[in-house]
Design a protein around this motif. Structure first.
Motif, PDB file in Angstrom:
ATOM      1  N   TRP A 145       0.841  -1.212   0.000  1.00 42.58           N
ATOM      2  CA  TRP A 145       0.000   0.000   0.000  1.00 42.58           C
ATOM      3  C   TRP A 145       0.866   1.247   0.000  1.00 42.58           C
ATOM      4  CZ3 TRP A 145      -0.116   3.720   3.881  1.00 42.58           C
ATOM      5  CH2 TRP A 145      -1.082   4.724   3.732  1.00 42.58           C
ATOM      6  N   GLU A 181       2.561   1.860  -3.389  1.00 40.38           N
ATOM      7  CA  GLU A 181       1.638   2.344  -4.424  1.00 40.38           C
ATOM      8  C   GLU A 181       1.249   3.799  -4.193  1.00 40.38           C
ATOM      9  OE1 GLU A 181      -2.675   1.193  -6.458  1.00 40.38           O
ATOM     10  OE2 GLU A 181      -1.842  -0.038  -4.824  1.00 40.38           O
ATOM     11  N   VAL A 182       0.955   4.151  -2.930  1.00 42.78           N
ATOM     12  CA  VAL A 182       0.577   5.529  -2.619  1.00 42.78           C
ATOM     13  C   VAL A 182       1.730   6.487  -2.921  1.00 42.78           C
ATOM     14  CG1 VAL A 182       0.010   7.113  -0.733  1.00 42.78           C
ATOM     15  CG2 VAL A 182      -1.161   4.913  -0.906  1.00 42.78           C
TER      16      VAL A 182
END
Length: 365
Positions: free
Chosen positions: A249, A252-253
């Motif tokens: 996560w 990706e962020v």
């Protein structure tokens, strides 16, 4: 009543003296662990990498945090020693002379601070490496291996800091978390074994089992109480689960924020959490069941369990095929042998760390 009223605040202050700097060092170690997991995922899912990425900065700041806390304790201990003021040995252990007794450093903070200082030196080398070669395509470049070993030294010092206070509640809890952190981070240092030629033995599997068993045994023996190994294994499993979801996560962020695309073909599993043996909880059960046996016995079983179940984990998580029967059997046998050695070494290291505690505590150990 008067004596009790005076003694209680004094005892509370003594506990806080040890707890506060130890907590800062542990927080730095955890930040380095999270930063490393994030950085590995960034390498796997995105690719372009410079010295000043957020994962790098988190890892560097964690080491700096631990280093500054260690330096503060060393300087205050030195000042108190030169003034002839009594130094509480619960704060990092007995003070030892450094540089011809110019400094008086509690041994736990001496180790953690030394690791942080080495990290700074290897960080400078990493900056030069990036300046010459650009972004890194692999995690096991020469400066990265030095960085990994330096952080590991800091984490060893963190375990030692809490080992001194093993008879206090905060010492027990901190040691469990510190040992689990060292165990998880050590799985990354095993990547250096990829330089060995491929053969009948899976060096990565054997190395992972050796370090996992050694750290588990050391932490459990320092506490020397039922459930210690299980507690360390449970913390490893809990943090592994958190990192399993956090690392992809976060990568990706951050990639979206930087305007960078993810790779076309993602591996589909988190890099660092998948390196940690999921069978560790079984090894912890073995350690608890065989507490009365010589340490090499549960170590042998633990090393064999990790080596035997590693292909299962790799198949389920990474989709890799099983090794041939000959390589599997040889790896299990070698893993068991190294596990036995790790059990004995972990037991010995645990004994050494128990002697870091003040004499009063040693008499009751």
């Amino acid at each position: 009543m008067a004596v009790t009223a005076v003694a209680a605040p004094s005892a509370k202050i003594a506990v806080q003296k040890g707890l506060v700097p130890a907590s800062f060092v542990l927080a730095g170690a955890l930040a380095s662990l999270v930063g490393m997991s994030w950085d590995i995922q960034w390498h796997d899912d995105v690719g372009p990498d410079t010295f000043f990425t957020l994962p790098h900065l988190l890892m560097y700041s964690g080491s700096a945090f631990a280093g500054l806390a260690s330096l503060f304790v060393v300087l205050t201990t030195t000042a108190n020693t030169k003034r002839g003021k009594a130094v509480d040995p619960i704060v990092g252990g007995r003070a030892v002379g450094v540089l011809g007794r110019t400094f008086a450093a509690p041994v736990g903070y001496l180790i953690s601070g030394s690791g942080a200082a080495l990290f700074l030196m290897y960080g400078l080398w990493d900056q030069v490496w990036h300046s010459i070669y650009g972004f890194d395509a692999v995690i096991d470049s020469p400066p990265h291996i030095g960085l990994l070993l330096s952080v590991s030294i800091t984490m060893v010092g963190t375990v030692m800091v809490f080992a001194v206070a093993r008879d206090r509640r905060w010492g027990v809890n901190g040691l469990v978390v510190a040992a689990a952190t060292l165990l998880m981070f050590s799985m990354v240092t095993v990547l250096g074994l990829r330089a060995l030629p491929d053969g009948l033995v899976d060096a990565i599997t054997v190395g992972s089992g050796f370090l996992a068993v050694a750290v588990l045994f050391a932490g459990a023996h320092v506490l020397n109480r039922r459930g210690a190994a299980l507690a360390i294994g449970a913390v490893v499993a809990a943090v592994q689960t958190v990192l399993w979801f956090f690392s992809p996560w976060a990568a990706e962020v951050y990639a979206d924020a930087m305007g960078l695309p993810l790779r076309d073909y993602l591996e589909g599993y988190p890099g660092m959490p998948s390196m940690i043996p999921m069978s560790l909880i079984l090894v912890a059960v073995v350690v608890e069941v065989l507490r009365a046996a010589p340490p090499w016995v549960p170590g042998l079983v633990g090393g064999a369990v990790i080596a035997a179940l590693a292909p299962v984990q790799n198949s389920l998580v990474q989709g890799s095929g099983f090794p041939g029967a000959d390589k599997f059997l040889v790896t299990v046998v070698v893993g068991a042998a190294f596990g036995a050695l790790a059990g004995m070494l972990g037991h010995r290291f645990g004994q050494m760390m128990r002697h870091l505690a003040p004499e009063k505590e040693n008499r009751h150990a």
